[in-house]
Design a protein around this motif. Sequence first.
Motif, short mmCIF file in Angstrom:
data_model
loop_
_atom_site.label_atom_id
_atom_site.label_comp_id
_atom_site.label_asym_id
_atom_site.label_seq_id
_atom_site.Cartn_x
_atom_site.Cartn_y
_atom_site.Cartn_z
N HIS A 18 0.83 -1.21 0.00
CA HIS A 18 0.00 0.00 0.00
C HIS A 18 0.87 1.26 0.00
O HIS A 18 0.64 2.18 -0.81
N LEU A 19 1.85 1.30 0.87
CA LEU A 19 2.73 2.46 0.96
C LEU A 19 3.49 2.69 -0.35
O LEU A 19 3.54 3.81 -0.87
N LYS A 20 4.07 1.63 -0.89
CA LYS A 20 4.83 1.74 -2.14
C LYS A 20 3.95 2.24 -3.28
O LYS A 20 4.35 3.11 -4.07
N GLU A 21 2.73 1.72 -3.36
CA GLU A 21 1.86 2.05 -4.49
C GLU A 21 1.34 3.48 -4.42
O GLU A 21 1.29 4.17 -5.44
N ILE A 22 0.96 3.95 -3.24
CA ILE A 22 0.44 5.33 -3.20
C ILE A 22 1.56 6.34 -3.40
O ILE A 22 1.34 7.40 -3.97
N ILE A 23 2.78 5.99 -2.96
CA ILE A 23 3.91 6.89 -3.20
C ILE A 23 4.27 6.90 -4.68
O ILE A 23 4.49 7.96 -5.28
N SER A 24 4.29 5.72 -5.30
CA SER A 24 4.66 5.66 -6.72
C SER A 24 3.61 6.32 -7.61
O SER A 24 3.91 6.73 -8.73
N SER A 25 2.37 6.46 -7.10
CA SER A 25 1.30 7.08 -7.87
C SER A 25 1.14 8.56 -7.56
O SER A 25 0.21 9.21 -8.06
N SER A 26 2.02 9.11 -6.73
CA SER A 26 1.80 10.46 -6.21
C SER A 26 2.39 11.58 -7.06
O SER A 26 2.11 12.76 -6.82
N ASP A 27 3.19 11.25 -8.06
CA ASP A 27 3.88 12.28 -8.85
C ASP A 27 2.96 13.37 -9.37
O ASP A 27 3.28 14.56 -9.28
N ASN A 28 1.83 12.98 -9.91
CA ASN A 28 0.92 13.95 -10.51
C ASN A 28 -0.14 14.46 -9.54
O ASN A 28 -1.07 15.16 -9.95
N LEU A 29 0.01 14.09 -8.26
CA LEU A 29 -1.03 14.43 -7.30
C LEU A 29 -0.63 15.45 -6.25
O LEU A 29 -1.48 16.18 -5.74
N VAL A 30 0.66 15.50 -5.93
CA VAL A 30 1.08 16.36 -4.81
C VAL A 30 0.70 17.82 -5.05
O VAL A 30 0.24 18.52 -4.15
N ASN A 31 0.87 18.29 -6.27
CA ASN A 31 0.52 19.68 -6.58
C ASN A 31 -0.99 19.90 -6.55
O ASN A 31 -1.46 20.97 -6.14
N ASP A 32 -1.74 18.88 -6.97
CA ASP A 32 -3.20 19.00 -6.99
C ASP A 32 -3.75 19.25 -5.59
O ASP A 32 -4.78 19.92 -5.44
N TYR A 33 -3.09 18.71 -4.58
CA TYR A 33 -3.59 18.82 -3.22
C TYR A 33 -2.68 19.66 -2.33
O TYR A 33 -2.69 19.53 -1.10
N SER A 34 -1.88 20.52 -2.96
CA SER A 34 -1.02 21.49 -2.24
C SER A 34 -0.11 20.81 -1.23
O SER A 34 0.09 21.31 -0.12
N ILE A 35 0.45 19.67 -1.63
CA ILE A 35 1.39 18.97 -0.77
C ILE A 35 2.81 19.40 -1.15
O ILE A 35 3.26 19.15 -2.27
N GLU A 36 3.46 20.05 -0.23
CA GLU A 36 4.82 20.54 -0.48
C GLU A 36 5.84 19.41 -0.39
O GLU A 36 6.74 19.30 -1.23
N ARG A 37 5.68 18.59 0.64
CA ARG A 37 6.58 17.44 0.84
C ARG A 37 5.82 16.30 1.49
O ARG A 37 4.82 16.51 2.18
N ILE A 38 6.32 15.10 1.26
CA ILE A 38 5.84 13.92 1.98
C ILE A 38 7.02 13.33 2.73
O ILE A 38 8.08 13.09 2.15
N ILE A 39 6.84 13.12 4.02
CA ILE A 39 7.88 12.51 4.86
C ILE A 39 7.36 11.17 5.36
O ILE A 39 6.32 11.11 6.01
N VAL A 40 8.06 10.11 5.05
CA VAL A 40 7.68 8.78 5.51
C VAL A 40 8.59 8.37 6.67
O VAL A 40 9.80 8.33 6.53
N PHE A 41 7.98 8.07 7.80
CA PHE A 41 8.71 7.60 8.99
C PHE A 41 8.58 6.08 9.05
O PHE A 41 7.47 5.54 9.17
N SER A 42 9.70 5.38 8.98
CA SER A 42 9.64 3.93 9.03
C SER A 42 11.03 3.35 9.27
O SER A 42 12.01 4.09 9.45
N SER A 43 11.12 2.02 9.26
CA SER A 43 12.41 1.34 9.39
C SER A 43 13.18 1.47 8.08
O SER A 43 12.59 1.71 7.01
N LYS A 44 14.46 1.29 8.14
CA LYS A 44 15.29 1.36 6.93
C LYS A 44 14.88 0.28 5.93
O LYS A 44 14.87 0.51 4.72
N LYS A 45 14.53 -0.89 6.45
CA LYS A 45 14.12 -2.00 5.59
C LYS A 45 12.93 -1.61 4.72
O LYS A 45 12.90 -1.89 3.52
N VAL A 46 11.93 -0.97 5.32
CA VAL A 46 10.74 -0.56 4.57
C VAL A 46 11.07 0.60 3.64
O VAL A 46 10.67 0.61 2.46
#
Length: 387
Positions: A18-46
């Motif tokens: 789920h995480l991988k797919e929504i991030i990989s699909s976000s290129d054309n969306l961040v500007n549409d929803y005024s998202i300046e940055r996305i920060i993912v907090f997780s383990s290095k493995k993930v």
Amino acid sequence: MILGIDASNIGGGGGVTHLKEIISSSDNLVNDYSIERIIVFSSKKVLDEIEDHEYLIKLTFPELNKGLLSRVVFQLFKYDKEIKERCDILFSLTGDYIGKFHPVVGMSRNMLLYERNIWKEIKQPKEILRFWLNFKKQKRCFKNASGLIFISKYAQEYANKSLDIQRKLQEIIPHGVSAQFTGQVLEQKKLTSYTEENPFNFLYVSTVHVYKNQWNVVRAISNLRKKGYPVTLTLVGGVIFEPAGQLLEETINEVDPQNTFIFNKGHIPYQNISDEYKKASGIIFASHCENMPNILMESMASGVPIVCSNKQPMPEFLKNNGFYFNPKEVESIEKAIIEFLKQPEKRALMAHNNIKEIKNYTWEKTASETFSFISKVYIQITKNVQK
């Protein structure tokens, strides 16, 4: 808006997908929803599994790469400070954020936290305690959240009956289905076209736990063979609860000690599972506890006809395009399989309908609806603060 995604409790499986797919699909969306940055907090493995983007920051801490105790201590005493310094809103991907940062959007993923009858089937105090603690964490997260995302109508209704969350902003946003599972409907042949040498091969993909009922499916296939039906069963999925794994092994050894018609392949890498669908004549899905049954959705995309558990939320997604059974009753499974085998035209129609239906479930749509809802929550919170 700077969006933080709390993936600190994700270890693998559907959460990572789920995480991988929504991030990989976000290129054309961040500007549409005024998202300046996305920060993912997780383990290095993930984080290593997530592709890089210009607007994406992948952030880990030593405690998130250690054991459970270190992670919980960090989440309780240090996490809020790190989030507050970096984010405007937090999306708790697993719906178990226990800090005090605000605003938060929580997500429901696991029905085992709510369906207590399955706790009685598990019978292991340690495992039950784990579910109880996770339920308490989700209850706290949802109480403090400004918005909630559910992935099925069934889960939303169940949670609203169990928790005092009716006044929260809520949205149902199902997961997407990876294109790798897209197949085509093959010719559906009559039962007489199959023989002992050329059997009808059923496939059941799922991890092994008490609520997955693989042993009941194994007995149903064995009984059908005794009645002269030329059927076999391939099982794919690793054991995630050892007593269930032992029960499955014992059942297979009892009914098919020579492994002539039950083929248990165990765990197969996610990227290889689609190959198993291509080999199948029919699919069986026998779980009686799901939030959104991802495996069932992938089965629908494959074009292979389906025999399925009648427990919700399976009918919510499969609708009238499967042959249903009670997964706890071997005789019910047998009857559904017999009806399935006798009706090739109906099988074909259902499989075609499933391929049409699955087009409504894309990761691009999931990502768009997710970021849209988070933006909606953030705007509402901001307006309330300004008042």
